[in-house]
Design a protein around this motif. Structure first.
Motif, PDB file in Angstrom:
ATOM      1  N   GLY A 209     -34.778  46.664 -48.353  1.00  0.00           N
ATOM      2  CA  GLY A 209     -33.993  47.619 -47.587  1.00  0.00           C
ATOM      3  C   GLY A 209     -34.465  47.813 -46.165  1.00  0.00           C
ATOM      4  O   GLY A 209     -34.158  48.832 -45.536  1.00  0.00           O
ATOM      5  N   GLY A 210     -35.206  46.852 -45.626  1.00  0.00           N
ATOM      6  CA  GLY A 210     -35.801  47.017 -44.303  1.00  0.00           C
ATOM      7  C   GLY A 210     -34.813  47.252 -43.181  1.00  0.00           C
ATOM      8  O   GLY A 210     -34.819  48.298 -42.541  1.00  0.00           O
ATOM      9  N   GLN A 211     -33.942  46.283 -42.938  1.00  0.00           N
ATOM     10  CA  GLN A 211     -33.009  46.394 -41.815  1.00  0.00           C
ATOM     11  C   GLN A 211     -31.742  47.157 -42.184  1.00  0.00           C
ATOM     12  O   GLN A 211     -31.102  47.748 -41.309  1.00  0.00           O
ATOM     13  CB  GLN A 211     -32.625  44.991 -41.309  1.00  0.00           C
ATOM     14  CG  GLN A 211     -33.710  44.283 -40.518  1.00  0.00           C
ATOM     15  CD  GLN A 211     -34.782  43.679 -41.407  1.00  0.00           C
ATOM     16  OE1 GLN A 211     -34.638  43.602 -42.629  1.00  0.00           O
ATOM     17  NE2 GLN A 211     -35.874  43.235 -40.795  1.00  0.00           N
ATOM     18  N   TYR A 212     -31.375  47.151 -43.449  1.00  0.00           N
ATOM     19  CA  TYR A 212     -30.157  47.828 -43.894  1.00  0.00           C
ATOM     20  C   TYR A 212     -30.480  48.696 -45.111  1.00  0.00           C
ATOM     21  O   TYR A 212     -30.117  48.370 -46.235  1.00  0.00           O
ATOM     22  CB  TYR A 212     -29.063  46.808 -44.240  1.00  0.00           C
ATOM     23  CG  TYR A 212     -28.622  45.981 -43.065  1.00  0.00           C
ATOM     24  CD1 TYR A 212     -27.618  46.435 -42.213  1.00  0.00           C
ATOM     25  CD2 TYR A 212     -29.217  44.754 -42.791  1.00  0.00           C
ATOM     26  CE1 TYR A 212     -27.216  45.677 -41.120  1.00  0.00           C
ATOM     27  CE2 TYR A 212     -28.828  43.988 -41.706  1.00  0.00           C
ATOM     28  CZ  TYR A 212     -27.826  44.461 -40.873  1.00  0.00           C
ATOM     29  OH  TYR A 212     -27.430  43.710 -39.793  1.00  0.00           O
ATOM     30  N   PRO A 213     -31.207  49.811 -44.895  1.00  0.00           N
ATOM     31  CA  PRO A 213     -31.609  50.661 -46.019  1.00  0.00           C
ATOM     32  C   PRO A 213     -30.411  51.194 -46.794  1.00  0.00           C
ATOM     33  O   PRO A 213     -29.396  51.581 -46.206  1.00  0.00           O
ATOM     34  CB  PRO A 213     -32.376  51.807 -45.338  1.00  0.00           C
ATOM     35  CG  PRO A 213     -31.924  51.781 -43.913  1.00  0.00           C
ATOM     36  CD  PRO A 213     -31.625  50.360 -43.601  1.00  0.00           C
ATOM     37  N   GLY A 214     -30.556  51.158 -48.106  1.00  0.00           N
ATOM     38  CA  GLY A 214     -29.489  51.650 -48.966  1.00  0.00           C
ATOM     39  C   GLY A 214     -28.426  50.630 -49.288  1.00  0.00           C
ATOM     40  O   GLY A 214     -27.545  50.902 -50.111  1.00  0.00           O
ATOM     41  N   ARG A 215     -28.506  49.446 -48.680  1.00  0.00           N
ATOM     42  CA  ARG A 215     -27.513  48.400 -48.926  1.00  0.00           C
ATOM     43  C   ARG A 215     -28.083  47.337 -49.863  1.00  0.00           C
ATOM     44  O   ARG A 215     -29.250  46.959 -49.745  1.00  0.00           O
ATOM     45  CB  ARG A 215     -27.094  47.739 -47.617  1.00  0.00           C
ATOM     46  CG  ARG A 215     -26.360  48.660 -46.665  1.00  0.00           C
ATOM     47  CD  ARG A 215     -24.947  48.913 -47.135  1.00  0.00           C
ATOM     48  NE  ARG A 215     -24.202  49.745 -46.188  1.00  0.00           N
ATOM     49  CZ  ARG A 215     -22.910  50.011 -46.310  1.00  0.00           C
ATOM     50  NH1 ARG A 215     -22.224  49.506 -47.324  1.00  0.00           N
ATOM     51  NH2 ARG A 215     -22.302  50.767 -45.421  1.00  0.00           N
ATOM     52  N   PRO A 216     -27.287  46.803 -50.802  1.00  0.00           N
ATOM     53  CA  PRO A 216     -27.769  45.733 -51.676  1.00  0.00           C
ATOM     54  C   PRO A 216     -27.951  44.444 -50.881  1.00  0.00           C
ATOM     55  O   PRO A 216     -27.382  44.263 -49.807  1.00  0.00           O
ATOM     56  CB  PRO A 216     -26.649  45.602 -52.711  1.00  0.00           C
ATOM     57  CG  PRO A 216     -25.429  46.122 -52.031  1.00  0.00           C
ATOM     58  CD  PRO A 216     -25.895  47.210 -51.119  1.00  0.00           C
ATOM     59  N   TRP A 217     -28.723  43.525 -51.461  1.00  0.00           N
ATOM     60  CA  TRP A 217     -29.052  42.294 -50.753  1.00  0.00           C
ATOM     61  C   TRP A 217     -27.821  41.478 -50.420  1.00  0.00           C
ATOM     62  O   TRP A 217     -27.779  40.799 -49.384  1.00  0.00           O
ATOM     63  CB  TRP A 217     -30.026  41.452 -51.589  1.00  0.00           C
ATOM     64  CG  TRP A 217     -29.427  40.901 -52.853  1.00  0.00           C
ATOM     65  CD1 TRP A 217     -29.452  41.461 -54.084  1.00  0.00           C
ATOM     66  CD2 TRP A 217     -28.690  39.676 -52.984  1.00  0.00           C
ATOM     67  NE1 TRP A 217     -28.784  40.676 -54.992  1.00  0.00           N
ATOM     68  CE2 TRP A 217     -28.307  39.565 -54.345  1.00  0.00           C
ATOM     69  CE3 TRP A 217     -28.322  38.663 -52.098  1.00  0.00           C
ATOM     70  CZ2 TRP A 217     -27.575  38.486 -54.824  1.00  0.00           C
ATOM     71  CZ3 TRP A 217     -27.596  37.593 -52.574  1.00  0.00           C
ATOM     72  CH2 TRP A 217     -27.228  37.508 -53.919  1.00  0.00           C
ATOM     73  N   TYR A 218     -26.789  41.512 -51.285  1.00  0.00           N
ATOM     74  CA  TYR A 218     -25.600  40.690 -51.019  1.00  0.00           C
ATOM     75  C   TYR A 218     -24.752  41.249 -49.877  1.00  0.00           C
ATOM     76  O   TYR A 218     -23.797  40.603 -49.442  1.00  0.00           O
ATOM     77  CB  TYR A 218     -24.764  40.527 -52.292  1.00  0.00           C
ATOM     78  CG  TYR A 218     -24.407  41.809 -53.011  1.00  0.00           C
ATOM     79  CD1 TYR A 218     -23.335  42.599 -52.603  1.00  0.00           C
ATOM     80  CD2 TYR A 218     -25.142  42.223 -54.118  1.00  0.00           C
ATOM     81  CE1 TYR A 218     -23.010  43.769 -53.260  1.00  0.00           C
ATOM     82  CE2 TYR A 218     -24.819  43.392 -54.790  1.00  0.00           C
ATOM     83  CZ  TYR A 218     -23.752  44.159 -54.351  1.00  0.00           C
ATOM     84  OH  TYR A 218     -23.431  45.324 -55.004  1.00  0.00           O
ATOM     85  N   VAL A 219     -25.108  42.422 -49.385  1.00  0.00           N
ATOM     86  CA  VAL A 219     -24.496  42.955 -48.167  1.00  0.00           C
ATOM     87  C   VAL A 219     -25.434  42.752 -46.980  1.00  0.00           C
ATOM     88  O   VAL A 219     -25.012  42.311 -45.909  1.00  0.00           O
ATOM     89  CB  VAL A 219     -24.150  44.449 -48.321  1.00  0.00           C
ATOM     90  CG1 VAL A 219     -23.679  45.034 -46.987  1.00  0.00           C
ATOM     91  CG2 VAL A 219     -23.084  44.649 -49.387  1.00  0.00           C
ATOM     92  N   SER A 220     -26.707  43.066 -47.174  1.00  0.00           N
ATOM     93  CA  SER A 220     -27.652  43.014 -46.064  1.00  0.00           C
ATOM     94  C   SER A 220     -27.942  41.589 -45.594  1.00  0.00           C
ATOM     95  O   SER A 220     -28.101  41.355 -44.386  1.00  0.00           O
ATOM     96  CB  SER A 220     -28.957  43.709 -46.450  1.00  0.00           C
ATOM     97  OG  SER A 220     -29.568  43.082 -47.559  1.00  0.00           O
ATOM     98  N   VAL A 221     -27.992  40.633 -46.518  1.00  0.00           N
ATOM     99  CA  VAL A 221     -28.291  39.260 -46.103  1.00  0.00           C
ATOM    100  C   VAL A 221     -27.171  38.672 -45.229  1.00  0.00           C
ATOM    101  O   VAL A 221     -27.450  38.139 -44.147  1.00  0.00           O
ATOM    102  CB  VAL A 221     -28.575  38.365 -47.330  1.00  0.00           C
ATOM    103  CG1 VAL A 221     -28.686  36.896 -46.918  1.00  0.00           C
ATOM    104  CG2 VAL A 221     -29.871  38.813 -48.014  1.00  0.00           C
TER     105      VAL A 221
END
Length: 320
Positions: A198-210
């Motif tokens: 959750g480093g750059q996009y806290p609260g977001r799942p990996w399939y959204v943040s990546v």
């Protein structure tokens, strides 16, 4: 005289690239392993990092530079690492000042544009600007970035000093598109351990943040490369990267309502407003030819004309 370059012999060139990426990625995962094994997860954009997180982040940021130096010294054996990775100040000193100022002003302008777009769309909770506190915040932020600036050399000596020049090849259009796309993608996926936490996009799942990080890095990479090309040095790219990764994030927090929830996906340079602002600027750079390096032979002093990229070691220049 304009010069062209021959490609590195494929086995040698590929070996260097693979070693670089392997060491850089392994270094990132090793540095983040204490946090991953400890189950650390960042769930709020306002959450501050602790001492252990700061130590792990600092170690990870040094991995690309160590990988680049290792390859230049032990795999390619093509010359001094400092010259090969463009670790020098732009000359003359007036150019140094202008280049560093540009590296600060452009990301600041892009962040401001992103915050304005987010505010107009109703997604950024803008609280206004207080002149009394702004100066103190800005001074503290600049001082903090100067202290942490050496860590950003750790990243840009790898991405801009080593990887992009190797992938850019002879500077042809196809080679450049390949270099920008692959370097931006490698830059984004290198952050995978932090994205999983959750480093750059806290609260977001990996399939959204990546995917979001892929878009952000592929768009911002040409900005850093442009800063490096126009100066002939990685230093302005380091300053630009430091601003985007720290002061830009600080601006998002500083100008927002104190109690409002912050979602990086909808504000700042890592969200869609930043993608629009950065994409427009990159389109301008591309249309005006500012993203195309010219390869020149080294002068007798070992330096290159400002704004031109080094001929990577192992490549032979020959006149056309």
């Amino acid at each position: 005289m304009t010069l062209s370059t021959r490609s590195l012999p494929l086995p040698h060139g590929r070996r260097g690239l693979f070693v670089y990426l392997g060491v850089a990625y392994l270094g990132m995962w090793a540095a983040m392993s204490p946090l991953l094994l400890g189950g650390y997860h960042r769930g709020d954009a306002r959450e501050e990092t602790g001492a252990l997180q700061e130590v792990c982040i600092a170690a990870a940021m040094l991995a690309p530079a160590l990988a680049a130096i290792l390859v230049v010294r032990l795999v390619e054996r093509g010359g001094r690492a400092r010259d090969t990775l463009a670790l020098r100040w732009p000359r003359p000193w007036g150019r140094t000042f202008r280049s560093c100022l540009m590296a600060f002003a452009v990301p600041c302008g892009l962040t401001t544009a992103a915050l304005a777009l987010g505010t107009l769309a109703g997604r950024y909770p803008f609280r206004g600007v207080s002149g009394s506190g702004l100066g103190g915040w800005a001074a503290g932020a600049v001082l903090g970035r100067l202290v942490s600036l050496p860590l950003f050399f750790g990243e840009e000596l790898g991405w801009q000093g080593y990887l992009f020049p190797r992938l850019a090849g002879d500077g042809g259009r196809r080679s450049l598109v390949w270099a920008y796309a692959v370097t931006g993608t490698a830059f984004a996926l290198w952050h995978l351990p932090t994205l999983l936490m959750g480093g750059q996009y806290p609260g977001r799942p990996w399939y959204v943040s990546v995917p979001a990080m892929l878009v952000s890095c592929v768009l911002v990479l040409p900005v850093f490369t442009w800063l490096r090309l126009r100066s002939g040095s990685v230093v302005p790219a380091v300053i630009g990267h430091a601003f985007v990764s720290s002061m830009s994030v600080g601006m998002v927090k500083e100008f927002a309502e104190p109690t409002a929830a912050l979602d990086p996906l909808h504000m700042g340079m890592t969200g869609w407003p930043g993608w629009i602002a950065t994409g427009a600027f990159v389109a301008f750079l591309a249309l005006t030819g500012r993203l195309r390096p010219s390869f020149h032979a080294r002068s007798g002093t070992g330096e290159l004309p400002a704004g031109h990229m080094d001929v990577p070691p192992g490549r032979t220049a020959r006149s056309r």
